[in-house]
Design an enzyme around this catalytic site. Structure first.
Site, PDB file in Angstrom:
ATOM      1  N   ARG A 239       0.858  -1.181   0.000  1.00 51.07           N
ATOM      2  CA  ARG A 239       0.000   0.000   0.000  1.00 51.07           C
ATOM      3  C   ARG A 239       0.894   1.232   0.000  1.00 51.07           C
ATOM      4  O   ARG A 239       1.945   1.237   0.655  1.00 51.07           O
ATOM      5  CB  ARG A 239      -0.890   0.032   1.252  1.00 51.07           C
ATOM      6  CG  ARG A 239      -2.055  -0.942   1.256  1.00 51.07           C
ATOM      7  CD  ARG A 239      -3.107  -0.617   0.197  1.00 51.07           C
ATOM      8  NE  ARG A 239      -4.224  -1.573   0.208  1.00 51.07           N
ATOM      9  CZ  ARG A 239      -4.268  -2.700  -0.496  1.00 51.07           C
ATOM     10  NH1 ARG A 239      -3.256  -3.045  -1.278  1.00 51.07           N
ATOM     11  NH2 ARG A 239      -5.325  -3.486  -0.435  1.00 51.07           N
ATOM     12  N   GLU A 268      -4.420   7.087  -4.697  1.00 52.48           N
ATOM     13  CA  GLU A 268      -4.653   6.520  -6.029  1.00 52.48           C
ATOM     14  C   GLU A 268      -6.010   6.973  -6.550  1.00 52.48           C
ATOM     15  O   GLU A 268      -6.943   7.096  -5.762  1.00 52.48           O
ATOM     16  CB  GLU A 268      -4.612   4.993  -5.934  1.00 52.48           C
ATOM     17  CG  GLU A 268      -3.242   4.501  -5.512  1.00 52.48           C
ATOM     18  CD  GLU A 268      -3.192   2.984  -5.303  1.00 52.48           C
ATOM     19  OE1 GLU A 268      -4.212   2.307  -5.509  1.00 52.48           O
ATOM     20  OE2 GLU A 268      -2.128   2.503  -4.928  1.00 52.48           O
ATOM     21  N   HIS A 287      -1.587  -0.146  -9.753  1.00 53.59           N
ATOM     22  CA  HIS A 287      -2.133  -1.100  -8.772  1.00 53.59           C
ATOM     23  C   HIS A 287      -2.741  -2.328  -9.462  1.00 53.59           C
ATOM     24  O   HIS A 287      -3.943  -2.599  -9.371  1.00 53.59           O
ATOM     25  CB  HIS A 287      -3.177  -0.403  -7.873  1.00 53.59           C
ATOM     26  CG  HIS A 287      -3.358  -1.077  -6.544  1.00 53.59           C
ATOM     27  ND1 HIS A 287      -3.682  -0.397  -5.385  1.00 53.59           N
ATOM     28  CD2 HIS A 287      -3.276  -2.375  -6.177  1.00 53.59           C
ATOM     29  CE1 HIS A 287      -3.788  -1.247  -4.376  1.00 53.59           C
ATOM     30  NE2 HIS A 287      -3.535  -2.459  -4.838  1.00 53.59           N
TER      31      HIS A 287
HETATM   32  C1  GLV Z   1      -4.641  -5.461  -3.624  1.00 51.03           C
HETATM   33  O1  GLV Z   1      -3.918  -4.532  -3.386  1.00 51.03           O
HETATM   34  C2  GLV Z   1      -5.130  -6.357  -2.630  1.00 51.03           C
HETATM   35  O2  GLV Z   1      -5.033  -6.040  -1.442  1.00 51.03           O
HETATM   36  O3  GLV Z   1      -5.645  -7.409  -3.012  1.00 51.03           O
END
Ligand code: GLV
Ligand code: GLV
Length: 323
Positions: A239, A268, A287
């Protein structure tokens, strides 16, 4: 008896959500890339028995207070820092995530990002596409080796372990740091436990895979980057908030570290004018850690199964447990 109402906050494949259509009235936000507006989410949550949510939806106290009928929130992610899990528990709302099914896909992306950053694959690809390739040169787009180097994995959960497994194929020396020792990673992949300081000092590749919690927020800050080798490459697939982005920018521009591969950011989505994106030694991705068709469909299906189980009064497959 009235059928339960389920709200899905992003366009998902109906085929994967079939278990829900059989037992409930299902409504879905129709857009794939535009998030469901907060106001609409609050309105739908008020009458929902279940929510199928994305990591971009804040499932906070306000929402949980207003969602009087809510029984389950199934998040289409392994991470659940967007959900106030403790408060949900107080309110008797079950929270589910999608662990395990995305482990290998996310580990593949992590390794892709390591290779892309170290071997400058994006720059090299742009070089060809922009018609800059005029001759071959001994040091043209030369980068850093990955094989036989030291990888330092911060956060040795399932994904960390799958990254370690891939690292053995590259004959890397594997260090890891985690809240607790991971004996399986040690015996299966030859990973050695290290303090965070030792890992930062020794790793050629520092891989951030730790979940975002109050303890890990801005774990990667000025002090941490200063402890890394000047040749180190930092990779974040966890993150954005685990990193202080201003400090990372400074470390990269002052050559305190060599590069960064980032799949996640503090706020984001980011735009092309984000300071980190402007740096040649940064590979930035939107992401996409778990974004393969197979895995995303499997995640949708797991969310649907979890919701169906809770609504039937059964234990869901992957409930988030908080102490
Ligand atoms: C993506 O970032 C997830 O947590 O699956
Ligand atoms: C995900 O499954 C993790 O524990 O890292």
């Amino acid at each position: 008896m009235t059928r339960p109402f389920i709200y899905v906050t992003r366009k998902c494949s109906k085929e994967q959500l079939q278990p829900l259509y059989e037992i409930a009235n299902v409504e879905m936000w129709p857009e794939e890339e535009i998030p469901c507006p907060r106001e609409l989410l609050l309105e739908k949550a008020k009458k929902a028995d279940a929510l199928l949510t994305m990591l971009s939806d804040a499932i906070d106290k306000q929402l949980l207070d207003e969602a009087k009928q809510l029984k389950v929130v199934a998040n289409l992610a392994v991470g659940f820092d967007n959900i106030d899990v403790r408060y949900a528990k107080e309110r008797g709302v079950v929270v589910c995530n999608t662990p395990d099914v995305l482990t290998d896909t996310t580990a593949d992306l992590t390794f892709g990002l390591i290779l892309a950053t170290a071997r400058r694959l994006m720059e090299a690809s742009d070089f060809v596409k922009n018609n800059q390739w005029k001759s071959w040169g001994p040091l043209l787009l030369a980068g850093h080796d990955v094989h036989h180097k030291t990888i330092g994995i911060v956060g040795m959960g399932k994904i960390g372990q799958a990254v370690a497994k891939r690292a053995t194929g590259f004959e890397m020396n594997i260090l890891y740091h985690n809240r607790s020792r991971n004996e399986e990673a040690e015996s299966r992949f030859g990973a050695s436990y290290a303090s965070l300081d030792e890992l930062l000092a020794k790793a050629d590749f520092v891989i951030c895979l730790t979940p975002l919690t109050e303890e890990t927020r801005e774990l990667f800050n000025k002090e941490a980057f200063k402890k890394m080798k000047t040749s180190a490459i930092f990779i974040n697939v966890s993150r954005g908030a685990v990193v202080n982005e201003d400090d990372l920018y400074e470390a990269l521009t002052k050559n305190e570290i060599a590069g960064a591969g980032l799949d996640v950011f503090l706020n984001e989505p980011i735009e092309a004018d984000h300071p980190l994106v402007g740096l040649n030694n940064v590979v930035a991705l939107p992401h996409i850690g778990s974004a393969s068709f197979d895995t995303r469909y499997t995640m949708m299906n797991l969310c649907a199964e979890n919701i169906a189980s809770v609504l039937k009064g059964e234990e869901p497959k992957t409930r988030v447990v908080v102490k």
